[in-house]
Write an enzyme that holds these catalytic residues in place. Structure first.
Site, PDB file in Angstrom:
ATOM      1  CB  SER A  21       3.009   2.538   5.783  1.00  0.00           C
ATOM      2  OG  SER A  21       3.735   1.589   4.938  1.00  0.00           O
ATOM      3  NE  ARG A  22      -2.864   1.328   9.621  1.00  0.00           N
ATOM      4  CZ  ARG A  22      -2.980   0.321   8.775  1.00  0.00           C
ATOM      5  NH1 ARG A  22      -1.916  -0.608   8.708  1.00  0.00           N
ATOM      6  NH2 ARG A  22      -4.232   0.264   8.151  1.00  0.00           N
ATOM      7  CG  MET A  59      -2.035  -1.163   1.066  1.00  0.00           C
ATOM      8  SD  MET A  59      -3.413  -0.963   2.073  1.00  0.00           S
ATOM      9  CE  MET A  59      -2.645  -0.801   3.828  1.00  0.00           C
ATOM     10  N   GLY A  60       2.273   0.906  -0.321  1.00  0.00           N
ATOM     11  CA  GLY A  60       3.076   2.178  -0.525  1.00  0.00           C
ATOM     12  C   GLY A  60       3.569   2.684   1.006  1.00  0.00           C
ATOM     13  CG  LEU A 116       7.230   1.607  -1.040  1.00  0.00           C
ATOM     14  CD1 LEU A 116       8.215   1.421  -2.384  1.00  0.00           C
ATOM     15  CD2 LEU A 116       6.335   0.386  -0.742  1.00  0.00           C
ATOM     16  CG  HIS A 168       6.956  -1.862   2.113  1.00  0.00           C
ATOM     17  ND1 HIS A 168       6.780  -0.791   2.715  1.00  0.00           N
ATOM     18  CD2 HIS A 168       5.717  -2.807   2.303  1.00  0.00           C
ATOM     19  CE1 HIS A 168       5.746  -0.641   3.284  1.00  0.00           C
ATOM     20  NE2 HIS A 168       5.178  -1.549   2.958  1.00  0.00           N
TER      21      HIS A 168
HETATM   22  P1  AMP Z   1       1.549  -2.742   3.494  1.00  0.00           P
HETATM   23  O1  AMP Z   1       2.199  -1.836   2.553  1.00  0.00           O
HETATM   24  O2  AMP Z   1       1.662  -2.370   4.921  1.00  0.00           O
HETATM   25  O3  AMP Z   1       0.166  -3.601   3.004  1.00  0.00           O
HETATM   26  O4  AMP Z   1       2.636  -4.171   3.322  1.00  0.00           O
HETATM   27  C1  AMP Z   1       3.081  -4.610   2.184  1.00  0.00           C
HETATM   28  C2  AMP Z   1       3.606  -6.027   2.457  1.00  0.00           C
HETATM   29  O5  AMP Z   1       4.918  -5.772   3.180  1.00  0.00           O
HETATM   30  C3  AMP Z   1       2.814  -6.806   3.339  1.00  0.00           C
HETATM   31  O6  AMP Z   1       3.067  -8.246   2.882  1.00  0.00           O
HETATM   32  C4  AMP Z   1       3.304  -6.810   4.779  1.00  0.00           C
HETATM   33  O7  AMP Z   1       3.314  -7.905   5.674  1.00  0.00           O
HETATM   34  C5  AMP Z   1       4.847  -6.472   4.508  1.00  0.00           C
HETATM   35  N1  AMP Z   1       5.540  -5.654   5.479  1.00  0.00           N
HETATM   36  C6  AMP Z   1       5.216  -4.757   6.043  1.00  0.00           C
HETATM   37  N2  AMP Z   1       5.686  -4.307   7.257  1.00  0.00           N
HETATM   38  C7  AMP Z   1       6.841  -5.149   7.294  1.00  0.00           C
HETATM   39  C8  AMP Z   1       7.844  -5.317   7.949  1.00  0.00           C
HETATM   40  N3  AMP Z   1       8.275  -4.514   9.165  1.00  0.00           N
HETATM   41  N4  AMP Z   1       8.621  -6.673   7.857  1.00  0.00           N
HETATM   42  C9  AMP Z   1       8.202  -7.529   6.935  1.00  0.00           C
HETATM   43  N5  AMP Z   1       7.275  -7.262   5.970  1.00  0.00           N
HETATM   44  C10 AMP Z   1       6.487  -6.242   6.258  1.00  0.00           C
END
Ligand code: AMP
Length: 284
Positions: free
Chosen positions: A186-187, A30-31, A33, A37
């Site tokens: 991201s949050r 969802m960006g 990054l 990511h």
């Molecule tokens: P999101 O943009 O939050 O939807 O995350 C995209 C992908 O990155 C998802 O598969 C998440 O589980 C992964 N992701 C997000 N944060 C982390 C992190 N800290 N470590 C490993 N993978 C992550």
């Protein structure tokens, strides 16, 4: 790096790449990054001929309108970061193109969605399953990379892939953390200084629980986690569960040698964060 916005364009492009025998790796995001990511992307770049990253803040998986509105959007910075890791294609569609009409499909994942994120975010996994299915159809990847950070999401996606016979290998990548233990997210960008200082207490709670596993009963570990977090200003625990790592069913007791997943969700100020830890009881 190619940047593609339109659904019909990515379909055509991926069709061509697939027919020419390229192995396609896919990292849906969802960006906004961060290093978490980027590590998924590096793994994909290393293990496939072509890596596609999607950036799409999927409206149907947000059960809280404020969370959707305030979700960080940093597409220009993201584009630059993607170039540094060797991503080949960025797919960044518009919501109108993905949802040409309101999706009325309802997925059901049984007990898996009745607990934790499923219980606390009604409709969330329906939105995830809808968008992941659409993205898999557009991108047609051989492998798709998901983070253990969203452990329940990985289980849902695996069930989706098996249930609907998607020809995609789902790869789960370990959690990437900040130096103080906070799981990257991201949050985290939405936390103010005081909240940012309090946020690693989710990881602290998981470590506390890990130390007590095998020595204390589950109810007492849960009480210790609640007590630890209730002493933190800014942190409001939503759930802490000790679960089976495959089914994510909450456990009321654990056995020696068992593998468990410790899962937590809490609000830090207005921001809802999740974290988890896989523990083998032989190793505690
Ligand atoms: P999101 O943009 O939050 O939807 O995350 C995209 C992908 O990155 C998802 O598969 C998440 O589980 C992964 N992701 C997000 N944060 C982390 C992190 N800290 N470590 C490993 N993978 C992550």
């Amino acid at each position: 790096m190619e940047v593609i916005e339109r659904v019909d364009t990515i379909r055509e492009r991926m069709q061509t790449l697939r027919c020419s025998g390229k192995r396609i790796g896919f990292v849906p995001t969802m960006g906004a990054l961060h290093e978490g990511h980027l590590q998924l992307l590096r793994a994909s770049v290393q293990e496939n001929d072509i890596t596609v990253c999607s950036i799409f803040v999927n409206p149907t998986q947000f059960n809280n309108p404020d969370d959707y509105k305030l979700y960080p959007r940093t597409i220009e910075q993201d584009t630059e970061l993607l170039k540094t890791v060797g991503c080949d294609i960025l797919f960044a569609p518009k919501a109108e193109d993905v949802y040409i009409q309101q999706s009325l499909l309802q997925f059901s994942f049984g007990p898996l969605e009745a607990v934790m994120e499923g219980e606390h975010r009604p409709g969330h996994f329906n939105g995830v399953a809808t968008v992941v299915s659409k993205l898999f159809h557009y991108v047609q990847p051989h492998r798709a990379y998901f983070g253990q950070k969203d452990l329940q999401q990985v289980a849902i996606v695996k069930q989706l892939v098996t249930g609907l016979s998607f020809d995609v290998e789902v790869v789960r990548y370990p959690i990437v953390r900040e130096e103080d233990g906070l799981a990257m997210s991201s949050r985290n960008k939405r936390l103010d200084a005081k909240q940012r200082q309090a946020a690693p207490s989710l990881y602290g709670a998981l470590q506390l629980a890990k130390q007590q596993l095998g020595n204390k009963p589950v109810y007492s570990i849960k009480a210790a986690v609640e007590a630890y977090l209730s002493s933190m200003d800014e942190v409001q625990l939503e759930y802490f569960e000790i679960t089976d790592p495959d089914t994510l069913r909450p456990l009321t007791e654990v056995q020696p040698g068992q593998e468990v997943a410790l899962c937590i969700a809490a609000f830090v100020g207005p921001v809802r964060l999740i974290d988890n830890m896989l523990v083998n009881l032989n190793e505690v």
